[in-house]
Design a protein around this motif. Sequence first.
Motif, PDB file in Angstrom:
ATOM      1  N   TYR A  84       0.881  -1.181   0.000  1.00  0.00           N
ATOM      2  CA  TYR A  84       0.000   0.000   0.000  1.00  0.00           C
ATOM      3  C   TYR A  84       0.909   1.218   0.000  1.00  0.00           C
ATOM      4  O   TYR A  84       1.448   1.617   1.024  1.00  0.00           O
ATOM      5  CB  TYR A  84      -0.902  -0.021   1.229  1.00  0.00           C
ATOM      6  CG  TYR A  84      -2.080   0.939   1.203  1.00  0.00           C
ATOM      7  CD1 TYR A  84      -2.159   2.014   0.321  1.00  0.00           C
ATOM      8  CD2 TYR A  84      -3.140   0.767   2.091  1.00  0.00           C
ATOM      9  CE1 TYR A  84      -3.237   2.874   0.311  1.00  0.00           C
ATOM     10  CE2 TYR A  84      -4.235   1.622   2.104  1.00  0.00           C
ATOM     11  CZ  TYR A  84      -4.279   2.677   1.218  1.00  0.00           C
ATOM     12  OH  TYR A  84      -5.359   3.537   1.221  1.00  0.00           O
ATOM     13  N   GLN A  85       1.084   1.812  -1.172  1.00  0.00           N
ATOM     14  CA  GLN A  85       2.006   2.933  -1.341  1.00  0.00           C
ATOM     15  C   GLN A  85       1.620   3.679  -2.608  1.00  0.00           C
ATOM     16  O   GLN A  85       0.994   3.124  -3.501  1.00  0.00           O
ATOM     17  CB  GLN A  85       3.447   2.423  -1.424  1.00  0.00           C
ATOM     18  CG  GLN A  85       4.548   3.479  -1.366  1.00  0.00           C
ATOM     19  CD  GLN A  85       4.854   4.127  -2.713  1.00  0.00           C
ATOM     20  OE1 GLN A  85       4.587   3.542  -3.768  1.00  0.00           O
ATOM     21  NE2 GLN A  85       5.403   5.331  -2.692  1.00  0.00           N
ATOM     22  N   GLY A  86       2.001   4.925  -2.713  1.00  0.00           N
ATOM     23  CA  GLY A  86       1.749   5.686  -3.931  1.00  0.00           C
ATOM     24  C   GLY A  86       1.557   7.168  -3.681  1.00  0.00           C
ATOM     25  O   GLY A  86       1.834   8.005  -4.546  1.00  0.00           O
ATOM     26  N   GLU A  87       1.098   7.522  -2.474  1.00  0.00           N
ATOM     27  CA  GLU A  87       0.827   8.930  -2.184  1.00  0.00           C
ATOM     28  C   GLU A  87       2.079   9.793  -2.347  1.00  0.00           C
ATOM     29  O   GLU A  87       1.983  10.956  -2.755  1.00  0.00           O
ATOM     30  CB  GLU A  87       0.274   9.076  -0.755  1.00  0.00           C
ATOM     31  CG  GLU A  87      -1.079   8.423  -0.545  1.00  0.00           C
ATOM     32  CD  GLU A  87      -0.983   6.974  -0.085  1.00  0.00           C
ATOM     33  OE1 GLU A  87      -1.995   6.425   0.385  1.00  0.00           O
ATOM     34  OE2 GLU A  87       0.118   6.379  -0.190  1.00  0.00           O
ATOM     35  N   SER A  88       3.245   9.245  -2.043  1.00  0.00           N
ATOM     36  CA  SER A  88       4.487  10.032  -2.147  1.00  0.00           C
ATOM     37  C   SER A  88       5.002  10.148  -3.571  1.00  0.00           C
ATOM     38  O   SER A  88       6.006  10.826  -3.810  1.00  0.00           O
ATOM     39  CB  SER A  88       5.579   9.408  -1.264  1.00  0.00           C
ATOM     40  OG  SER A  88       5.294   9.625   0.096  1.00  0.00           O
ATOM     41  N   ASN A  89       4.345   9.503  -4.523  1.00  0.00           N
ATOM     42  CA  ASN A  89       4.778   9.568  -5.922  1.00  0.00           C
ATOM     43  C   ASN A  89       3.742  10.231  -6.831  1.00  0.00           C
ATOM     44  O   ASN A  89       3.856  10.136  -8.056  1.00  0.00           O
ATOM     45  CB  ASN A  89       5.084   8.163  -6.443  1.00  0.00           C
ATOM     46  CG  ASN A  89       6.320   7.557  -5.834  1.00  0.00           C
ATOM     47  OD1 ASN A  89       6.276   7.014  -4.740  1.00  0.00           O
ATOM     48  ND2 ASN A  89       7.449   7.654  -6.530  1.00  0.00           N
ATOM     49  N   VAL A  90       2.750  10.911  -6.235  1.00  0.00           N
ATOM     50  CA  VAL A  90       1.676  11.470  -7.067  1.00  0.00           C
ATOM     51  C   VAL A  90       2.173  12.547  -8.025  1.00  0.00           C
ATOM     52  O   VAL A  90       1.537  12.801  -9.048  1.00  0.00           O
ATOM     53  CB  VAL A  90       0.517  12.030  -6.203  1.00  0.00           C
ATOM     54  CG1 VAL A  90      -0.167  10.922  -5.439  1.00  0.00           C
ATOM     55  CG2 VAL A  90       1.000  13.133  -5.269  1.00  0.00           C
TER      56      VAL A  90
END
Length: 491
Positions: free
Chosen positions: A280-286
């Motif tokens: 669960y990851q992705g917010e830091s790569n938006v």
Amino acid sequence: MKCHTKGIIVYTLAASSVFTASGKENGLKLAGVFADHMVLQQQTDASIWGFAEAGETVTVTPSWSRRGEKVKANKEGKWLTTIETPKAGGPFTIEVESGDEKVELKDVLSGEVWICSGQSNMQWKMRGFGVDHFEDDVKKAKHPEIRFCDVPQLLGLEEQDDVQTRWTVCSPNTVLNFSAVAYFFGSQLHEELDVPIGLVSTNWGGSSAEAWMSEEVLQKDFPEFKEPLKKSAKLVDDLGSVFPRGKDVPKGLNQRTPAVLYNSMIKPLQPFAMRGVIWYQGESNVKAPEQYQTLFPRLIQSWRADWQQGDFPFYFVQIAPFAYKAEPIPVAFLREAQAMALAEPNTGMVVTMDVGQVDNIHPKDKKPVGERLARLALARDYGKEGLVDSGPMYESFKVEGKKVRLSFKGIGGGLVSRDGEPLSHFTVAKRNGPFVEAQAEIDGDTVVVWSDEVSRPADVRFAWGNADEPNLMNKEGLPAAQFRTDDRPIK
């Protein structure tokens, strides 16, 4: 405290220790992931490794087998062997001997092991939302066969051989420090399979995908990271190799620095035997969705290559609706990049368009997230027949005069509106024209979309706003994933 090992500074905490590639403690020692109360992946050849005096013979004898596996430590004092694990059960013991030294692991179970990784929405603990939020679930958390392995948060500027973890037995008291998503995933598996479950939690809030990837892969495939990797190499020369969270961390070094979490929180776990990964990851790569289109699949590929356990299951969570205020690029493009990773074999995606909080990037409703991850595993890895594991996913479209008909896979028992209201968050556009709000209705297993403002529709988008919470789902209660039919450039 800090000590020097062959010119490299190693920081050691009471609860965690780190061993560099160039040094070890004297004498017999198991790698830090092996400890009392642990779970081993059942019915496989599980790697077990550690350190001893160079050239010494190490014998590993599990209580379920009369045969001891023998291996010699190499000139660096490292040893590795495999043991054939039994079917789910226990408790067992494992004895490791070398010369007159002996280490014994107690209360070891054989079952299903999953790596649970990512940033804050995976890290968020049960207690983190207030004890009362999951009060009933906490009271019921009397599951001695669920074990939680916590990997300490460490920034590694070089690949590490070891990291000292801690295995905890699940109880109403200890579950408060479990990752909420991981716990609800694991408890659902335990309930359905009735076998021990091991959850290895290795995550860090605010971390980027590139921090979880090896320097070798980043250097080879992503030239944009060469400069920060060069800075990291200089820090090793000037200051040291590993920095625990909050302990004299050099300025500019953090959980978004390329490779630093892979080095100290993933590499030391390999090749620990497990069933698969939840992520669960992705917010830091938006801010960089186009880069994520290749970065995320490469992460999956590289972990599989490094673990050497084939194309193990890799199930991930698409980031939830949230009213991002400062992002110039719609977050939908990052969600789209995440969905593209489904092209990798043996992957699955959990959609969270119905369980976000538009004013909170850490939505509280973690239980359905964990349970949806468990659905994927139960349906695809554990043979649970008839279990729908996905909500509607866009498949194709057809223009029919002034309307567009959309077809989906993952419709389960049929398409429905979650709240009984007309379908929401559809937009439509003529070719190269602006998107306008559209009406939509379910027609059998399809959805028909139109707008009185667009007489010749060409493209449809669904749930394309940062904080959109659409109501299309299947009868099993799984939400539809966002999509677009166009291929306009990211902007």
